[in-house]
Motif scaffolding. Structure first.
Motif, PDB file in Angstrom:
ATOM      1  N   SER A 187       1.007  -1.199   0.197  1.00  0.00           N
ATOM      2  CA  SER A 187      -0.070   0.046  -0.055  1.00  0.00           C
ATOM      3  C   SER A 187       1.217   0.894   0.028  1.00  0.00           C
ATOM      4  O   SER A 187       0.426   2.817  -0.391  1.00  0.00           O
ATOM      5  N   THR A 188       2.385   1.253   0.445  1.00  0.00           N
ATOM      6  CA  THR A 188       2.960   2.098   0.716  1.00  0.00           C
ATOM      7  C   THR A 188       4.449   2.036  -0.988  1.00  0.00           C
ATOM      8  O   THR A 188       3.582   1.247  -1.972  1.00  0.00           O
ATOM      9  N   THR A 189       5.898   2.566  -0.277  1.00  0.00           N
ATOM     10  CA  THR A 189       6.442   2.138  -1.350  1.00  0.00           C
ATOM     11  C   THR A 189       7.304   1.670  -1.149  1.00  0.00           C
ATOM     12  O   THR A 189       7.296   1.174   0.721  1.00  0.00           O
ATOM     13  N   ASP A 190       8.579   0.458  -1.335  1.00  0.00           N
ATOM     14  CA  ASP A 190       9.610   0.110  -1.035  1.00  0.00           C
ATOM     15  C   ASP A 190      10.401   0.433   0.431  1.00  0.00           C
ATOM     16  O   ASP A 190      10.824  -0.490   1.687  1.00  0.00           O
ATOM     17  N   TYR A 191      11.059   2.059   0.246  1.00  0.00           N
ATOM     18  CA  TYR A 191      12.114   1.932   0.654  1.00  0.00           C
ATOM     19  C   TYR A 191      11.632   3.298   1.770  1.00  0.00           C
ATOM     20  O   TYR A 191      10.889   3.854   1.061  1.00  0.00           O
ATOM     21  N   ASN A 192      12.099   3.486   3.006  1.00  0.00           N
ATOM     22  CA  ASN A 192      11.956   4.483   3.600  1.00  0.00           C
ATOM     23  C   ASN A 192      12.781   5.025   4.867  1.00  0.00           C
ATOM     24  O   ASN A 192      12.943   3.998   5.862  1.00  0.00           O
ATOM     25  N   GLY A 193      13.205   6.099   5.763  1.00  0.00           N
ATOM     26  CA  GLY A 193      13.903   6.392   6.677  1.00  0.00           C
ATOM     27  C   GLY A 193      14.462   7.111   6.807  1.00  0.00           C
ATOM     28  O   GLY A 193      13.186   8.506   6.787  1.00  0.00           O
ATOM     29  N   VAL A 194      15.175   7.933   7.488  1.00  0.00           N
ATOM     30  CA  VAL A 194      15.786   9.606   8.169  1.00  0.00           C
ATOM     31  C   VAL A 194      17.108  10.071   7.070  1.00  0.00           C
ATOM     32  O   VAL A 194      18.087   8.892   7.394  1.00  0.00           O
ATOM     33  N   TYR A 195      16.909  10.948   6.795  1.00  0.00           N
ATOM     34  CA  TYR A 195      18.244  11.299   6.309  1.00  0.00           C
ATOM     35  C   TYR A 195      18.464  12.553   6.798  1.00  0.00           C
ATOM     36  O   TYR A 195      17.041  13.580   6.390  1.00  0.00           O
ATOM     37  N   LYS A 196      19.300  13.746   7.455  1.00  0.00           N
ATOM     38  CA  LYS A 196      19.282  14.436   7.889  1.00  0.00           C
ATOM     39  C   LYS A 196      18.354  15.594   8.048  1.00  0.00           C
ATOM     40  O   LYS A 196      17.734  16.233   7.836  1.00  0.00           O
ATOM     41  N   GLY A 197      17.632  14.241   9.042  1.00  0.00           N
ATOM     42  CA  GLY A 197      16.127  15.309   9.437  1.00  0.00           C
ATOM     43  C   GLY A 197      15.119  14.934   9.413  1.00  0.00           C
ATOM     44  O   GLY A 197      14.270  15.678   9.573  1.00  0.00           O
ATOM     45  N   GLU A 208      19.515  10.219  16.039  1.00  0.00           N
ATOM     46  CA  GLU A 208      20.941  10.752  15.956  1.00  0.00           C
ATOM     47  C   GLU A 208      21.245  11.047  14.399  1.00  0.00           C
ATOM     48  O   GLU A 208      21.594  12.915  14.588  1.00  0.00           O
ATOM     49  N   HIS A 209      19.828  10.761  13.679  1.00  0.00           N
ATOM     50  CA  HIS A 209      19.604  11.553  12.687  1.00  0.00           C
ATOM     51  C   HIS A 209      18.587  12.718  12.562  1.00  0.00           C
ATOM     52  O   HIS A 209      17.923  13.128  11.771  1.00  0.00           O
TER      53      HIS A 209
END
Lengths: 201, 201
Positions: A86-96, B130-131
């Motif tokens: 239902s969403t995308t394959d990848y996610n996360g956090v980078y530089k806030g 931390e990010h």
């Protein structure tokens, strides 16, 4: 986390109909029988190990119907079905910032068919953008190992063009116009954070 | 996305050893046989429908071993195993910030056992912080329907105390000291974004 590159996978010489179509200068980085997913997972592991970003692939969604619990053994899933993500394959956090992306490969050589995306994935990436997240797609032309980093706002223009009765694909020339450069490398394999920096920071 | 509340699930009267232990004022919102996961999924659907945040549960990670492809039918997974999650269950974007959290229930009544978390989940939430991401946990005491919103930086102090030889759980009094208020509601069921606002914005 240890980086598994070189990863011991067997080297597979890419098959080309004509030698002259192969871009010689990139041959040292040519795809060693790895899928785009393998490359991105390695890239995410590299970014995590260097403390540059925290990005993970989501598990494949499955509908579990039947599970056996053998005595003294781990539970075994005996019947399950693949569900559409239902969403995308990848996610996360980078530089806030919240990062959200999808990666797609095509065997086409001249254009990328938009049917590779589902309407709810487009809707999801649109929502991400509305909430201040960074959404994009990584597109790979498998036969030539060409990579494109396409921000969602650009993808969305082609998606809406299709819904207005226009063409159902993005030509390679259009992609080159709207994308950030993305070259297959060694470490990381797919340096997409450079493109994120160039487009969003 | 439609909000499925009231959701047609059967009403189950919570069993209490003594009537006097039940907080009467909350009885209208008392848990209707729903798990914490159900409540959070409904909450996320509510937040999405109101365009407040884009937060989804990640699929359960499974290791797929054998898949059958019957003619004219969907692929059937015939053998698979549950894998341990390497991250947390929920993530997404809220007010431009990356949100990442885990939800845990306990049947204990006086303290929350830290063994409910895996070391790699703690490591993951630490990296998120931390990010520049927002990491927290939602803890529910099932028997009393009490909810605690515990920011990761607070959880981490209890985790490190345990690793320094201290107690292996968080007492309810400690939780109350370090948590933001979280009351079970109607719509949304678990208004955790209020706590995010109070703690992080």
């Amino acid at each position: 986390m240890a980086i598994r590159y070189p990863n011991g996978k067997q080297y597979t010489q890419p098959v080309h109909k004509s030698e002259s179509t192969q871009p010689k200068k990139d041959s040292v980085f040519s795809n060693r029988g790895m899928t785009l997913e393998d490359d991105i997972n390695e890239t995410n592991a590299y970014y995590l190990s260097r403390n540059l970003a925290v990005i993970h692939k989501k598990p494949v969604p499955v509908q579990i119907v039947r599970v056996d619990y053998p005595a003294r053994s781990a539970a075994v899933i005996k019947e399950a079905y693949f569900r559409q993500a239902s969403t995308t394959d990848y996610n996360g956090v980078y530089k806030g910032k919240y990062i959200d992306f999808e990666a797609k490969e095509t065997n086409n050589t001249t254009s990328f068919p938009l049917k590779n995306f589902h309407a709810h994935q487009i809707a999801h990436m649109k929502q991400v953008g509305e909430h201040g997240g960074i959404a994009f797609v990584i597109i790979r032309f498998s036969k030539t190992d060409e990579l494109f980093f396409l921000p969602f706002y650009a993808l969305n223009r082609f998606w809406e063009r299709m819904h207005d009765g226009g063409r159902k694909s993005i030509t390679k020339a259009e992609l080159a116009d709207c994308s950030a450069a993305l070259k297959l490398g060694l470490s990381p394999r797919i340096p997409f954070l450079n493109a994120v920096d160039a487009v969003y920071f």
